[in-house]
Design a protein around this motif. Structure first.
Motif, PDB file in Angstrom:
ATOM      1  N   ILE A 150     -39.735 -34.130 -24.373  1.00 57.77           N
ATOM      2  CA  ILE A 150     -41.168 -34.085 -24.998  1.00 57.77           C
ATOM      3  C   ILE A 150     -42.229 -34.335 -23.809  1.00 57.77           C
ATOM      4  CG2 ILE A 150     -40.421 -34.700 -27.034  1.00 57.77           C
ATOM      5  CD1 ILE A 150     -40.987 -37.747 -26.575  1.00 57.77           C
ATOM      6  N   ARG A 162     -47.626 -39.866 -29.673  1.00 62.31           N
ATOM      7  CA  ARG A 162     -48.152 -38.668 -30.288  1.00 62.31           C
ATOM      8  C   ARG A 162     -47.241 -38.233 -31.536  1.00 62.31           C
ATOM      9  NH1 ARG A 162     -52.817 -38.397 -29.489  1.00 62.31           N
ATOM     10  NH2 ARG A 162     -52.739 -36.421 -30.098  1.00 62.31           N
ATOM     11  N   ASN A 163     -46.122 -39.108 -31.760  1.00 60.38           N
ATOM     12  CA  ASN A 163     -45.558 -38.690 -32.659  1.00 60.38           C
ATOM     13  C   ASN A 163     -45.827 -39.843 -34.019  1.00 60.38           C
ATOM     14  OD1 ASN A 163     -43.266 -39.028 -34.810  1.00 60.38           O
ATOM     15  ND2 ASN A 163     -41.509 -38.151 -33.415  1.00 60.38           N
ATOM     16  N   PRO A 164     -46.184 -39.374 -35.062  1.00 58.27           N
ATOM     17  CA  PRO A 164     -46.543 -40.200 -36.086  1.00 58.27           C
ATOM     18  C   PRO A 164     -45.875 -41.356 -36.474  1.00 58.27           C
ATOM     19  CG  PRO A 164     -47.300 -38.059 -36.453  1.00 58.27           C
ATOM     20  CD  PRO A 164     -46.379 -38.123 -35.389  1.00 58.27           C
ATOM     21  N   ALA A 165     -44.445 -40.981 -36.052  1.00 61.74           N
ATOM     22  CA  ALA A 165     -43.655 -41.909 -36.561  1.00 61.74           C
ATOM     23  C   ALA A 165     -43.616 -43.075 -35.457  1.00 61.74           C
ATOM     24  CB  ALA A 165     -42.188 -41.363 -36.763  1.00 61.74           C
ATOM     25  N   SER A 191     -45.858 -40.062 -24.977  1.00 56.03           N
ATOM     26  CA  SER A 191     -45.617 -38.843 -25.765  1.00 56.03           C
ATOM     27  C   SER A 191     -44.913 -39.394 -26.840  1.00 56.03           C
ATOM     28  CB  SER A 191     -44.021 -38.028 -25.022  1.00 56.03           C
ATOM     29  OG  SER A 191     -44.675 -37.281 -23.884  1.00 56.03           O
ATOM     30  N   PHE A 192     -44.092 -40.534 -26.889  1.00 59.97           N
ATOM     31  CA  PHE A 192     -43.865 -41.001 -28.215  1.00 59.97           C
ATOM     32  C   PHE A 192     -44.806 -41.490 -29.159  1.00 59.97           C
ATOM     33  CE2 PHE A 192     -39.212 -42.889 -27.230  1.00 59.97           C
ATOM     34  CZ  PHE A 192     -38.811 -41.789 -27.667  1.00 59.97           C
ATOM     35  N   PRO A 212     -41.677 -43.896 -32.645  1.00 59.25           N
ATOM     36  CA  PRO A 212     -40.269 -44.037 -32.254  1.00 59.25           C
ATOM     37  C   PRO A 212     -40.306 -45.278 -31.565  1.00 59.25           C
ATOM     38  CG  PRO A 212     -40.758 -41.809 -31.903  1.00 59.25           C
ATOM     39  CD  PRO A 212     -41.996 -42.369 -32.146  1.00 59.25           C
ATOM     40  N   THR A 213     -39.461 -46.096 -31.361  1.00 59.61           N
ATOM     41  CA  THR A 213     -38.934 -47.111 -30.460  1.00 59.61           C
ATOM     42  C   THR A 213     -38.146 -46.916 -29.512  1.00 59.61           C
ATOM     43  OG1 THR A 213     -39.608 -48.758 -32.150  1.00 59.61           O
ATOM     44  CG2 THR A 213     -37.953 -49.308 -30.478  1.00 59.61           C
ATOM     45  N   MET A 221     -36.618 -27.349 -29.815  1.00 52.78           N
ATOM     46  CA  MET A 221     -37.997 -28.060 -29.653  1.00 52.78           C
ATOM     47  C   MET A 221     -39.073 -27.069 -29.048  1.00 52.78           C
ATOM     48  SD  MET A 221     -37.587 -31.424 -30.004  1.00 52.78           S
ATOM     49  CE  MET A 221     -38.869 -31.916 -28.676  1.00 52.78           C
ATOM     50  N   GLY A 239     -46.174 -35.281 -24.179  1.00 49.73           N
ATOM     51  CA  GLY A 239     -47.282 -35.519 -25.087  1.00 49.73           C
ATOM     52  C   GLY A 239     -48.581 -35.010 -24.599  1.00 49.73           C
ATOM     53  N   ILE A 287     -43.640 -31.774 -29.796  1.00 48.27           N
ATOM     54  CA  ILE A 287     -43.259 -33.140 -29.125  1.00 48.27           C
ATOM     55  C   ILE A 287     -42.531 -33.927 -30.192  1.00 48.27           C
ATOM     56  CG2 ILE A 287     -45.223 -33.287 -27.717  1.00 48.27           C
ATOM     57  CD1 ILE A 287     -46.405 -35.238 -29.829  1.00 48.27           C
ATOM     58  N   GLU A 306     -33.163 -34.192 -27.137  1.00 50.91           N
ATOM     59  CA  GLU A 306     -34.590 -33.716 -27.538  1.00 50.91           C
ATOM     60  C   GLU A 306     -35.704 -34.771 -27.060  1.00 50.91           C
ATOM     61  OE1 GLU A 306     -32.722 -33.762 -31.549  1.00 50.91           O
ATOM     62  OE2 GLU A 306     -34.184 -32.518 -32.324  1.00 50.91           O
ATOM     63  N   ASP A 307     -35.290 -35.991 -27.189  1.00 54.96           N
ATOM     64  CA  ASP A 307     -36.128 -36.845 -26.271  1.00 54.96           C
ATOM     65  C   ASP A 307     -36.533 -36.505 -24.855  1.00 54.96           C
ATOM     66  OD1 ASP A 307     -36.377 -38.507 -28.624  1.00 54.96           O
ATOM     67  OD2 ASP A 307     -34.791 -39.490 -28.176  1.00 54.96           O
ATOM     68  N   GLY A 314     -30.606 -44.341 -24.112  1.00 57.46           N
ATOM     69  CA  GLY A 314     -30.820 -44.203 -25.635  1.00 57.46           C
ATOM     70  C   GLY A 314     -31.277 -43.031 -25.948  1.00 57.46           C
ATOM     71  N   LEU A 315     -31.728 -42.140 -25.072  1.00 54.05           N
ATOM     72  CA  LEU A 315     -32.354 -40.933 -25.503  1.00 54.05           C
ATOM     73  C   LEU A 315     -31.567 -39.650 -25.926  1.00 54.05           C
ATOM     74  CD1 LEU A 315     -35.251 -40.942 -22.774  1.00 54.05           C
ATOM     75  CD2 LEU A 315     -35.207 -41.980 -24.999  1.00 54.05           C
ATOM     76  N   SER A 352     -43.432 -40.479 -43.059  1.00 52.76           N
ATOM     77  CA  SER A 352     -43.943 -39.407 -42.039  1.00 52.76           C
ATOM     78  C   SER A 352     -43.755 -37.994 -42.175  1.00 52.76           C
ATOM     79  CB  SER A 352     -44.023 -39.834 -40.520  1.00 52.76           C
ATOM     80  OG  SER A 352     -42.422 -40.096 -40.330  1.00 52.76           O
ATOM     81  N   SER A 407     -39.559 -34.967 -31.134  1.00 56.65           N
ATOM     82  CA  SER A 407     -37.985 -35.148 -30.703  1.00 56.65           C
ATOM     83  C   SER A 407     -37.544 -36.085 -31.762  1.00 56.65           C
ATOM     84  CB  SER A 407     -37.723 -35.868 -29.539  1.00 56.65           C
ATOM     85  OG  SER A 407     -38.684 -37.413 -29.610  1.00 56.65           O
TER      86      SER A 407
END
Lengths: 415, 415, 415, 415
Positions: free
Chosen positions: D42, D163-166, D160-161, D168-169, A41, D44, A102, D38-39, D34-35, A79, A104
């Motif tokens: 991060i 900043r991820n275009p996906a 931080s999540f 994440p939930t 990462m 952001g 970032i 890698e999570d 649940g992380l 994405s 993950s």
């Protein structure tokens, strides 16, 4: 694409590419063998992409340029097309380079699974002869592209590790540049009109074309690379404190960044490398120099950097033939290949008559022909198939996180 | 310096230099004729030095390199040696470039008085034959240096005025680039080995040397400059919004700086010039382009920028002989000289065998040979003695506050 | 405005305001007496406006808020309304603060002529009784506003001069803060409910209102200001190198800006002042401290800064009555007024029930009530009418180009 | 520490702290359930620390302030003391905040193992009564400290999540702020001298002390928080485009950052939350506001933010008693606690007589008393033991990545 495409293609091209492809894909994973998912990462600076990103981006390249046009690309979230696009504006606005660290999600296992899907799709198409010549060319480009990223993966990771105060070791047995006890000497060349550029028969990037003529004045080029021991003298004689040796932009950089020695030198005698912190070998080539430092050293030594044309001409004459094994590399004291990249004084620009490839893949090389310098040769981390005479590597003169050093040159009076 | 220095020097060199010196020094003041003391102070950006600084710096050059070594420099406060040193690190750390605009002291009258003292000292030494050949060379260099700053004084002032919302007019009768109604056409050249660089008999800067051979592939170059009308089409067809035309660094600059048209264009039809706000003449050469914009336009037009070698070779063949008068300039539609500077695709670097002048004056040109591009020709604001074939102007590709445009070129297939 | 407005207004208010106005306007010019037109231009940092801008902006204030609504404003170019608007967004987007130093046009004589026109228009209206009470209030506000800029003109000019390596002298007889040989001692207060804020009968700014009650715990406050001699001990004992004394933001600033002593100290013993470079007087109050430095010094001394409420309460009890003359000021060793501004620990915010003035002039104070700290008292450069108990000056805690020092305070246990 | 320390300490304090400690430590891990590894990495933005860092830093706190002085800290690499120090300069220069996201080593399992070792050491010492009162106080501080980081872990991760275009939930069942259909109404208070600050009998941070008296003028405070629906009106009426509502620093921020809506709003109707992208509930409290936005909204609504003293006084009278369960929270429409943090107009500063704790732990709160604003109440993510009347949360007015909203207040005329 015609179903009969394969009929016109030499059988062994399919086989050779399949073999190259498999080897290359395995090698990328082998480089990450000792790394945790967390190591995959890290991004220590905007320019130092994480290993996971390299694994994903090289896969994206095959998926985007080869499989998607054929309708064979395994389905992935939208994405991903943005996340793993490096800089191809023709394919939409890529994810910000500085924010690759970032991501993950997608998780490493998802990327590895995607790589397997792409592997299978490519190999199936190869086996079944679905690719025409143009597609085989793209496949070969993708393999060479992934090999470039194999070296970048290591230089980026080394940099990112260097930002961790614990200075983690990548591998105690990682490769390194071979030392040489050869005394400095000169090879002289008469110059005249020389041939520059890649032979169209072999694989090469578009920026190595077309072959063309270049006029060289007489010059001399050193028989070996500048060593750590050589460079320590430059430091000891206040090379980093005397503006007379430096290009104006370089001197500004030295002062702003407070440079006192090459990147990754822990102090005057130790270096942080892929093997962890090591004592500097005075006979090993100096490494992690910016172009500015290479240029300043050369001036201080009463010499200059070679032009990329001088380098190519000399290497044609002097470089050893392709090495059959790594072992041979270790005795390769001249260091033309497989040691460290060599800065030249040449700005990176188009050869006369240069044409980028068509389509988005044309952004591969051409749009960077501004403000960067050419490096020649290769490093110990360069995959063997890329160690070729006409290869033009390029970085900004302030960059120094690559495996970069120099070989001296000078002009020769003929009167 | 030997008392008898003058015996070996042609009498007319003294006289010619005295005449050139007087003309040049008067011209600097003439350019400032309509300016207040306040106008002499303004610095609209770190790169745009105030008129007063230009007047002082050019004087400092004579004082430092010519008079001080002879012990003939009028006494001035110590701080002036720092304040008016532009970038000669060999003479100590210069005053920060960005802070030239706060120098209310020394006052303008003090600078003008200093100039008079230097004028007298130089002319006296010339009359009495105190200068040897090397010193006369430095004097000539100082004159050419001051002429360079005459153009910079105007481009810098135009930029600084442009930051004043009132957009003050420099002079309603200021010079400008002549329009041309010539249709676009091409001149073709066979290439081969050509001669590049300045004739050692005439004055030239060190970066124009040595004369050397260069190999050119066949090429074509346009008969005239790109015009405002041409460039408006590029804008109208979304040239500033399509990354495919741009170098990577250029595209980043376009987006960061939100460029939509050339510098000093007030809108799509008007330009702020030394004459104030003017309606754009579609037949006048487009001006205030960065290298990136020039390069992007050329790609959009299906062409490219010429290399500086192509330019010099073509200009040798095609440029009109030296103009006897300004009037002739106005009909000079090809615009090789006296119109706007022409970006080339050549990075600014050393010619083979290049050696900078010795001493601090060696910082004049050599240390800037990194990341800049060469411009050729001259502009309407370039003093006539500097409008020469071998002159190499250089700026960063993002710079656009100079009088800069372009001439198209293209490679030619010979098969 | 009714013609008979003047009937309801005490005759002497017209006269007093006319006198104040004339005195104030003359004083602004008197401060610039020894300055050249070039000196009027300089801006050493975005926060340090040029003298010419101060002269123009204070004039703009009268023109905009007083004369224009009456239709009596002399005609000026449109751009002036933008150029000399400081920060009133209600009147359009002001000219960028950092670019005030490039306004060579309008020229100084044009600004001075404009001031004369405004003087005449205001005095004529006063003589003829055209102003109603609200307009007289605005006139008084304009006078106080111009007095604020008189002090700013000096602090800004001192800063801008400090960026000139020649360190020009403003005036060898300029005012300075008086020294005091009084030993440090404490005044104790019981606290309880105290009255804070300006008497509505006298002139004051909106931020000094409304008068209200505040509860104070027991405290002690120093009899005099901290001196240069006191502060030299803090430096000698490594105060600038020990994070324990500093607020977090302050320590970050110290390190980023490499602070080692107060602003304008040339070294440990000399200071650049309006009189040029002077030997530091150990008995004079320390000056040119940021709020962070004042706070750190107080902690190091085992004390703290007073709150603005403690300060006002103590000054009500202890400050000398209004001084009849400057001479008295010089023996005013406690320094409550006329020495240097005193940082408090109070963040600048609204008093309970605070209402800004209506209209664009309401932007005068209220919108700055964020992230700044209150300073109390006044400096040697503060015009006498502004040396009042309830005056709330405010700057960011990192600011130090004002005449700013401190007075110690501490909490007192009552058990 | 005397062996007999425990004799003087109430038995149930050991037990209660052991229970609190175990619950708290488990909760930190539960938040990360649940992380992936890698999570956990991060970051952001420089302010948004990775989950792994939060887990390590809270552990470092117990290790450094509690176990190390007792000689009971499990041995760890030296670098960890630097890596997981947040900002305690008294313990050496911490690792750069912006570079917490590149710490792939130590690996997550190493951090989890370290946490277990610390858990065991703390519980053993508790069981065996090795802690004296001061150490038990530090233990309680450490627990409260870890609870603060539990909320930060969520806000940082959400950022931080984002900043991820996906997008994440985090968890489809994550907590959120309860909606309320209560119409806006006012509670009026007479003011006078009120008691502010924490009861010394219960746990609280040093910045909540000492209890002291404060004088309040009459005021009114809203019965509920401002909702998304309320805030959408502010946006619809161009609140983000009209400078009159904004503090000067706020307006500059709006323009520089191009703010158009609260952070994490995907558009005008949807928000990115811990549950992923959700439709905005117009009855839920508006969240992710900066202090500037909260202040601007209040002005636009003809009101203002409450002071922290008004808030505390009103909450004493109006806030519901401690909630027995989460279910009750959901009907808690006034939102004093457990909904979103509420910006006040009070700058964060010391209470009269404030003393930081001694030693490095004294850096916990005191050194941040500059340029930040106080927030009161708590959010849905605040651990229950921290939902107390006297709690003073603080952030810079430009910060908006916390769960932050507002409650309106206004001054009341009593005449």
């Amino acid at each position: 694409m015609p179903q009969s495409a394969q009929h016109e293609i030499a059988d062994d091209r399919y086989g050779q590419l399949a073999e190259s492809f498999v080897l290359c894909r395995k090698q990328s994973l082998a480089l990450c063998d000792g790394l945790t998912a967390e190591d995959h990462m890290i991004q220590g600076a905007p320019f130092a992409s994480p290993p996971k990103w390299h694994l994903a981006h090289t896969n994206w390249f095959f998926a985007t340029f080869l499989l998607t046009p054929l309708g064979q690309h395994p389905s992935v979230p939208d994405s991903w097309h943005t996340l793993f696009n490096s800089y191809y504006n023709g394919l939409g606005q890529p994810h910000a380079r500085a924010e690759r660290g970032i991501l993950s999600r997608p998780a490493l296992p998802d990327i590895l699974a995607w790589r397997e899907q792409v592997d299978e799709a490519v190999l199936l198409s190869l086996r079944e002869g679905h690719f025409d010549e143009a597609q085989l060319d793209l496949l070969e480009l993708g393999i060479q592209h992934e090999m470039q990223h194999q070296e970048l993966l290591l230089t980026d990771l080394l940099f990112s590790f260097s930002r961790n105060p614990a200075l983690p070791t990548y591998s105690p047995t990682a490769d390194s540049a071979p030392a040489s006890s050869a005394p400095q000497d000169w090879h002289r060349f008469e110059g005249g009109i020389v041939q520059i550029g890649a032979d169209p028969k072999d694989f090469s990037f578009d920026n190595e074309h077309p072959q063309h003529r270049h006029f060289l004045e007489p010059f001399a080029i050193a028989n070996r690379l500048v060593t750590n021991g050589d460079y320590q003298k430059f430091i000891a004689e206040d090379g980093y404190r005397d503006p007379q040796w430096w290009l104006s932009d370089g001197w500004e950089t030295v002062r702003r960044e407070q440079w006192q020695r090459p990147l990754h030198w822990v102090d005057g005698d130790r270096i942080f490398s892929l093997r962890g912190v090591q004592v500097l070998d005075p006979l090993a080539p100096v490494c992690h120099l910016s172009g500015y430092e290479a240029d300043a050293y050369a001036r201080w030594a009463g010499c200059r950097l070679p032009s990329e044309f001088e380098w190519e001409h000399a290497a044609q004459a002097l470089a050893p033939p392709k090495q059959p094994s790594d072992r041979l590399m270790e005795v390769n004291h001249p260091g033309w290949f497989g040691s460290v990249w060599q800065w030249t004084q040449s700005a990176y620009g188009p050869y006369p008559g240069y044409r980028p490839d068509t389509g988005a893949v044309g952004e591969y090389n051409g749009k960077f022909m501004s403000s960067q310098w050419v490096l020649r040769g290769s490093s110990f981390a360069t995959p063997h198939p890329q160690r070729r005479l006409s290869y033009r590597n390029f970085f900004y003169p302030a960059d120094r996180w690559q495996f970069t050093g120099l070989r001296l040159a000078k002009s020769v009076c003929t009167t």
